[in-house]
Design a protein around this motif. Structure first.
Motif, short mmCIF file in Angstrom:
data_model
loop_
_atom_site.label_atom_id
_atom_site.label_comp_id
_atom_site.label_asym_id
_atom_site.label_seq_id
_atom_site.Cartn_x
_atom_site.Cartn_y
_atom_site.Cartn_z
N GLY A 1 -14.09 19.13 -25.36
CA GLY A 1 -14.12 18.59 -24.00
C GLY A 1 -13.82 19.63 -22.96
N TYR B 1 -17.07 21.70 -22.67
CA TYR B 1 -18.19 21.00 -22.05
C TYR B 1 -17.92 20.69 -20.59
N TYR B 2 -16.74 20.14 -20.28
CA TYR B 2 -16.49 19.73 -18.91
C TYR B 2 -16.26 20.92 -17.98
N THR C 1 -21.79 13.63 -24.63
CA THR C 1 -20.51 13.10 -24.15
C THR C 1 -20.26 11.68 -24.66
N GLY D 1 -18.99 12.20 -28.17
CA GLY D 1 -17.63 12.74 -28.15
C GLY D 1 -16.61 11.65 -27.85
N ALA D 2 -16.92 10.78 -26.89
CA ALA D 2 -16.01 9.68 -26.57
C ALA D 2 -15.93 8.67 -27.71
N ALA E 1 -8.10 12.88 -23.00
CA ALA E 1 -9.51 13.16 -22.77
C ALA E 1 -9.84 13.11 -21.29
N GLN F 1 -11.17 16.08 -18.73
CA GLN F 1 -12.36 15.92 -17.89
C GLN F 1 -12.05 16.27 -16.44
N ALA G 1 -18.62 24.34 -27.04
CA ALA G 1 -18.43 22.91 -27.28
C ALA G 1 -19.23 22.45 -28.49
#
Length: 486
Positions: A258, A261-262, A368, A371-372, A398, A402, A454
């Motif tokens: 995360g 990616y974020y 995403t 991932g969640a 998480a 983000q 990621a």
């Protein structure tokens, strides 16, 4: 583990569509907030108000230091809330008014000196972020409580991300097509300060409506949610429980993915106003079409992500989608730098650009979603080891990642804008090509580094469907606590 502290497992069930719709609709609030923060916050205070980009980015980043305490605290307290409205809904209802007030104040600063204006950015950012956390952390924590089914959790997350993107794209289309219209003196409406009060009011209304619809629409589910009573403990015991929870290895892997990616997404969103206006020369109608293309990608991801995950597993699907997203978002910029992409005046340029961005949206959003969904599965992995259900803590972590990486993206983007020598108040077509090229090269390089990292981390996630279902069955029978697998 005593009988009074026995784990309560959500049923393995398919959620009714009306419940899914109202539950997912709540993320419109986060989509609106995230669009404003990621796309316009740096741009507004830099290009419109006139503050240095690096200092604005730093003020926003400093606000995140408080989030390091606020988000986990909300998650921890939500997990331990006991009321006739359950653990999550009191927080969800309470968030609506503070979010609206903070949002209105953020975009309507009074006339202040530079230092006071930077303080305004900091304080209002803290208020908005904290208020969003009060809703979003408990709302996300509902997702593993609604169903323990491995594939149904991907469907639940697909609804959340669909509506989150709908909120962001709806606000984007409203902003570029109506709220931030240009004037005779200034065709670029994003630079007209008088446009932003209307922008703030529209966003506040959308967020409040989304939150209340979601909270009311899921209220009947409170009686069906798992009950988990924890014994009272001194404050030191609570901190030990929190540390034990967050040391979970699958959780740490997803947190690392995360972060990567974020961070990439934060840089992309924060620079998007610069890239869209100065690289691709989009305006008015072009932004509307872009919003529709991106939302088409979100709708496709809503359909595609659960199907691919069922066939390949969440881990492989998340990795593949993330790698494809890196390639696709870089493609038009690389082709432009090589001289192989249609010129901005070519009738083929926008359809090709929007098609690439739409497919990129499918891949990025699918990654995403998965991932969640994997984060939801971590709840039972942790419960098997600790005897506690800590949904709020996991999703607070998480959510903090983000928001933190969004802030890091804004800070990095501010530094990048200053570093490449991008002029303040610049009009499209007036910025030197060399400056635009430098901005483009830095953007695609950073996105590729973070995005590929990621994708690599997703491959390290240690379990899939079979292990999850076996764990749920063991917990339901009361025999799965304290398993040795990390």
């Amino acid at each position: 583990m005593t009988a009074g502290n026995a784990p309560a497992i959500p049923p393995i069930r398919r959620i009714r569509t009306p419940v899914m719709l109202t539950y997912g609709f709540g993320t419109v609030a986060y989509g609106v907030k995230d669009f404003g923060f990621a796309t316009f916050l740096l741009f507004f205070f830099n290009q419109v108000v006139g503050l240095p980009a690096t200092q604005v980015g730093l003020a926003i980043m400093c606000a995140l230091l408080l989030d390091a305490f606020i988000d986990p605290a909300i998650g921890f307290l939500s997990d331990r809330t006991r009321s006739r409205w359950g653990r999550r809904h009191p927080w969800m209802y309470a968030s609506a008014l503070p979010i609206a007030v903070g949002w209105l104040l953020l975009w309507n600063p009074p006339e202040l000196g530079k230092e006071a204006m930077l303080a305004w950015v900091f304080v209002m950012s803290v208020i908005v972020r904290a208020a969003v956390s009060v809703y979003e952390v408990p709302s996300q924590a509902l997702s593993p409580e609604l169903s323990a089914d491995y594939d149904e959790r991907t469907r639940i997350m697909a609804y959340r991300y669909l509506f989150g993107w709908f909120g962001g794209m709806a606000m984007m289309i409203l902003s570029y097509g109506w709220l931030l219209q240009g004037t005779a003196d200034q065709p670029n409406g994003q630079l007209v300060r008088a446009n932003y009060p209307g922008f703030a009011v529209a966003g506040a209304i959308l967020m409040v409506v989304a939150i209340l619809v979601s909270a009311i629409g899921t209220h009947r589910e409170i009686g069906r949610l798992p009950k988990h009573e924890s014994a009272p403990a001194p404050i030191g015991g609570h901190f030990r429980e929190l540390l034990q929870t967050v040391r979970n290895r699958p959780f740490l892997i997803l947190m690392g993915a995360g972060i990567c990616y974020y961070s990439a997404q934060g840089i992309s969103f924060a620079l998007s106003s610069y890239l869209y206006a100065h690289v691709w020369r989009l305006e008015g109608h072009g932004f509307t079409m872009l919003g529709l293309a991106l939302f088409a990608g979100a709708i496709t991801a809503f359909i595609v992500a659960p199907i691919v995950a069922r066939r390949t597993g969440k881990r492989a699907a998340a990795m593949g989608f993330m790698g494809a997203a890196v390639v696709l978002i870089s493609l038009p910029y690389v082709l432009r730098l090589a001289g192989w992409f249609p010129d901005v005046d070519s009738p083929a340029m926008r359809p090709l650009l929007f098609a690439i961005f739409a497919v990129n949206g499918v891949c990025g959003i699918s990654s995403t979603i998965l991932g969640a969904s994997m984060m939801a599965d971590v709840v039972e992995h942790s419960e098997a080891r600790t005897g506690r259900r800590d949904e709020g803590v996991f999703f607070a972590g998480a959510f903090f990642v983000q928001k933190c990486c969004s802030g890091l993206g804004i800070l990095a983007s501010g530094i990048i804008v200053d570093m490449v020598g991008f002029p303040t108040g610049a009009k499209p077509g007036m910025v030197p090509v060399a400056t635009i090229d430098r901005l483009t090269i830095v953007f695609i390089t950073l996105y590729a580094v973070f995005g590929l990292a990621a994708a690599l981390l997703y491959t390290r996630f240690p379990f899939g469907k079979a292990e999850h279902l076996a764990r749920v069955a063991a917990l339901a029978e009361g025999g799965g606590a304290r398993e040795g697998v990390l």
